[in-house]
Design an enzyme around this catalytic site. Structure first.
Site, PDB file in Angstrom:
ATOM      1  N   GLN A  24       0.863  -1.171   0.000  1.00 32.08           N
ATOM      2  CA  GLN A  24       0.000   0.000   0.000  1.00 32.08           C
ATOM      3  C   GLN A  24       0.904   1.226   0.000  1.00 32.08           C
ATOM      4  O   GLN A  24       1.994   1.218   0.595  1.00 32.08           O
ATOM      5  CB  GLN A  24      -0.907   0.021   1.239  1.00 32.08           C
ATOM      6  CG  GLN A  24      -2.005  -1.038   1.233  1.00 32.08           C
ATOM      7  CD  GLN A  24      -3.189  -0.623   0.360  1.00 32.08           C
ATOM      8  OE1 GLN A  24      -3.011  -0.392  -0.844  1.00 32.08           O
ATOM      9  NE2 GLN A  24      -4.382  -0.554   0.952  1.00 32.08           N
ATOM     10  N   SER A  25       0.472   2.287  -0.635  1.00 31.35           N
ATOM     11  CA  SER A  25       1.373   3.425  -0.868  1.00 31.35           C
ATOM     12  C   SER A  25       1.689   4.206   0.395  1.00 31.35           C
ATOM     13  O   SER A  25       2.805   4.686   0.570  1.00 31.35           O
ATOM     14  CB  SER A  25       0.780   4.365  -1.923  1.00 31.35           C
ATOM     15  OG  SER A  25       0.681   3.706  -3.169  1.00 31.35           O
TER      16      SER A  25
END
Length: 696
Positions: A24-25
């Protein structure tokens, strides 16, 4: 879920491990988008459906909360690349291509390794074989779309941010002197010490005109600067740190302190990267090119005009003569450092030191030499120029010397009161921190000794800080009292009356600062007249004055007013003046030799020989007689009386065999000879000649 097995998965693939890559960023996405994270973890079931036993499926989730724009800092992705290179992977499974990489460099590196080691790549829809042309083509397009998608997202976010900033509604980090109020508006920091410290900084820069000078003042006064760090253990909280040149410049260059809302002060460079980072480096944007600059958007410590004047002053303090920047005053004997201008080409003149010990300053214009490889434009020795400039400066300041002394008294008292105010706020804060620690200690339950002991140590540390600050304050008070004594005031006023004494007592940097307050620039040119330097002074008031001074030269060929000196020397010789008398007369008239020293009799003698001026004789201009009226002999008379040559007479005078006198060097000899001496010497001469004949 549709499985596209066809003939992609083979026994060779199943003999190796399957890797599930989860990413996930940002940390916010990990917290808020938990469904997406859970969906990626469920890819384990998809790998099992392809035929991999669950014990041979590994999940790599080291990169949760990390951006995929680069592989730097993504330990999970680098681990995946290493496992593929070691031949351990048979399948790489991710929800989509954007989870693995958001840039084509990392994506194609992954594809190349998978193709080389025969590793399959799978997403939420199907399996791809990088060794197959069409699958490789689809994977390449997926990587391109992933990078393009990120670009579009950034572009939309940046446009929205820019539009919000244009209205002044984008919330930007504020420096320590400003805060966001409850209504969202920007206001001055309510902390009185923060306001006083920043106002004192701007006032000192207004006075000292140099960021480093302000830094030295803060360090000598033991004053800290309020700083609001953007990272660290307490981000966005005001902390007090020692004054450094960088922190002083951050305050002076921040337009927020002038009440301006600014967006886009820095931008990314098109080329170049920061050291140790894959991100592009940034560069400062010129003030006139700021995308958003809303003046007067909120209260400030200075106005916009003063802010711009400070930026110009900081730029001028940089030593770049080619950009017509004079630079800050530095240590050194040259008084016109930074403000000397070449009278031939109009460029600022540099400075170098000559002499055996490197202590003779010379103003030099090297622009033609640096730019075209030609000779230097001109060089002017500084000592004589500086003496003339000092004289002109003191003459200009003499009518206002009393006003200057009174103003200096006021400045000293104002500075002492300002420092006293800073110390009082510093002491008040230290006492408050100690009282706060005491209240925290009193509020804890006595039985909770685990907490009480820690709070007690904090309270003791605060009390020690109060004691240390009080000691430093008393030391400062002894060194610099708040009000000047009557004797000190009288001494300052007397110094104001005696400007030369005050000037000589100042240091090199202080002299240059005083000079720049009065003179804007000084134009020098020594080419128009031989032995002279033409000076044009541009005063700070806008007035212009021109002067000519004589300069020292190595030869009388370049002497200023050489014809006047020769004519004066001839007149003095015609007036029956001796060489030493001529030298005294020339010195009394204020004339100096070519080297700038007073004339001596020997130098007058050399000048007479240079111009073939005969010396004064006892008998006027007639030839020397054989015998003078007082009975003494001339050199020619002594030679005839003794039957010797004139050269022998000079030798005997030098050895002491003959006694004589000269009224002055270059005057005829008056030799004393009695009849007995003549007879004895003539006999000695005959014997000597007879001996020479017999020997031959």
């Amino acid at each position: 879920m549709l499985l596209n097995l066809e003939s992609s998965v083979t026994t060779a693939h199943l003999a190796k491990l399957a890797y599930i890559y989860v990413r996930q960023s940002t940390a916010g996405q990990v917290r808020q988008h938990q469904e997406s994270t859970e969906l990626q973890y469920r890819l384990v079931d998809r790998a099992a459906a392809f035929g991999w036993p669950k014990e041979r499926i590994e999940v790599i989730d080291d990169d949760l909360g990390k951006s995929g724009t680069s592989s730097d800092g993504r330990g999970g992705f680098q681990r995946l690349i290493a496992e593929i290179g070691l031949g351990k992977a048979g399948l790489v499974l991710s929800l989509d291509a954007s989870r693995l990489a958001r840039n084509n460099h990392d994506w194609h590196q992954l594809l190349e390794l998978c193709s080389l080691f025969g590793v399959l790549i799978a997403d939420g829809e199907r399996i791809y074989d990088p060794c197959a042309y069409h699958d490789r083509l689809l994977l390449g397009l997926s990587g391109i779309m992933s990078e393009a998608e990120l670009h579009q997202i950034k572009l939309r976010l940046h446009q929205g941010e820019r539009q919000k900033a244009a209205r002044g509604e984008l919330r930007l980090p504020l420096p320590a002197g400003l805060v966001h109020g409850r209504d969202g508006r920007v206001a001055l920091n309510p902390d009185e010490e923060v306001q006083a410290r920043l106002l004192h900084l701007f006032a000192k820069f207004r006075e000292l005109r140099s960021a480093k000078a302000v830094m030295r003042h803060f360090q000598e006064a033991n004053l800290l600067l309020p700083v609001r760090p953007l990272a660290g253990p307490s981000p966005h909280d005001v902390v007090w740190q020692p004054a450094s040149s960088a922190r002083i410049l951050q305050v002076l260059k921040n337009p927020a302190y002038a009440g301006a809302y600014v967006y886009g002060r820095r931008r990314r460079r098109s080329i170049g990267r920061r050291s140790g980072s894959q991100g592009r480096a940034t560069e400062a944007v010129a003030i006139q090119d700021w995308p958003v600059c809303l003046k007067g958007a909120f209260p400030g410590y200075i106005d916009w005009e003063e802010f711009m004047a400070n930026q110009q002053r900081l730029a001028d303090n940089l030593n770049r003569y080619d950009a017509h920047r004079q630079g800050a005053p530095r240590r050194g004997n040259a008084l016109l450092q930074g403000i000397a201008v070449c009278g031939r080409c109009g460029r600022r003149m540099g400075l170098h030191y000559s002499g055996p010990h490197g202590n003779y300053p010379v103003y030099a214009c090297r622009a033609d030499q640096h730019q075209h490889g030609g000779p230097r434009c001109q060089e002017v020795r500084a000592l004589g120029i500086d003496v003339a400039i000092e004289r002109l400066l003191l003459e200009a300041l003499t009518p206002d010397r009393l006003a200057l002394a009174i103003a200096a008294l006021g400045e000293l008292e104002n500075e002492a009161r300002a420092l006293e105010h800073q110390w009082s706020l510093k002491r008040e804060r230290a006492r408050y921190e100690a009282e706060r620690a005491r209240r925290q200690y009193d509020a804890v339950e006595p039985e909770n000794r685990l907490v009480a002991r820690s709070l007690e140590r904090v309270w003791e540390d605060k009390l020690r800080q109060v004691e240390q600050i009080e000691i430093e304050y008393e030391s400062w008070r002894r060194q610099q009292p708040v009000s000047l004594a009557a004797a000190d005031r009288a001494q300052i006023l007397s110094l104001g009356e005696d400007l030369p004494k005050l000037w000589n007592a100042a240091g090199a940097v202080e002299r240059k600062q005083i000079l720049r307050l009065v003179m804007k620039e000084v134009i020098l040119d020594q080419r128009p007249a031989s032995g002279q330097v033409w000076i044009r002074i541009v005063w700070q008031t806008g007035a212009v004055s021109e002067h000519k001074i004589r300069r020292n030269v190595n030869s009388y060929r370049n002497y200023a007013d050489l014809a006047t000196l020769e004519a004066r020397l001839r007149d003095l010789v015609a007036a029956q003046k001796m060489d030493h008398e001529i030298a005294m007369t020339l010195n009394a008239e204020g004339l100096l030799s070519a080297h700038g020293r007073p004339f001596s009799g020997d130098e007058v003698h050399l000048l007479r020989k240079r111009w073939s001026i005969p010396t004064v004789k006892i008998n006027g201009t007639e030839q020397n007689p054989l015998q003078w009226p007082d009975g003494t002999y001339s050199v020619q008379g002594a030679a005839a009386a003794l039957s010797i040559s004139t050269q022998t007479v000079f030798k005997w005078l030098q050895k002491g065999r003959l006694s004589g006198r000269q009224l002055a060097k270059g005057m005829p000899w008056q030799i004393t000879l009695s009849s007995l001496q003549i007879a004895q010497l003539r006999t000695q001469v005959r014997r000597t000649n007879q001996s020479k004949k017999e020997a031959s």
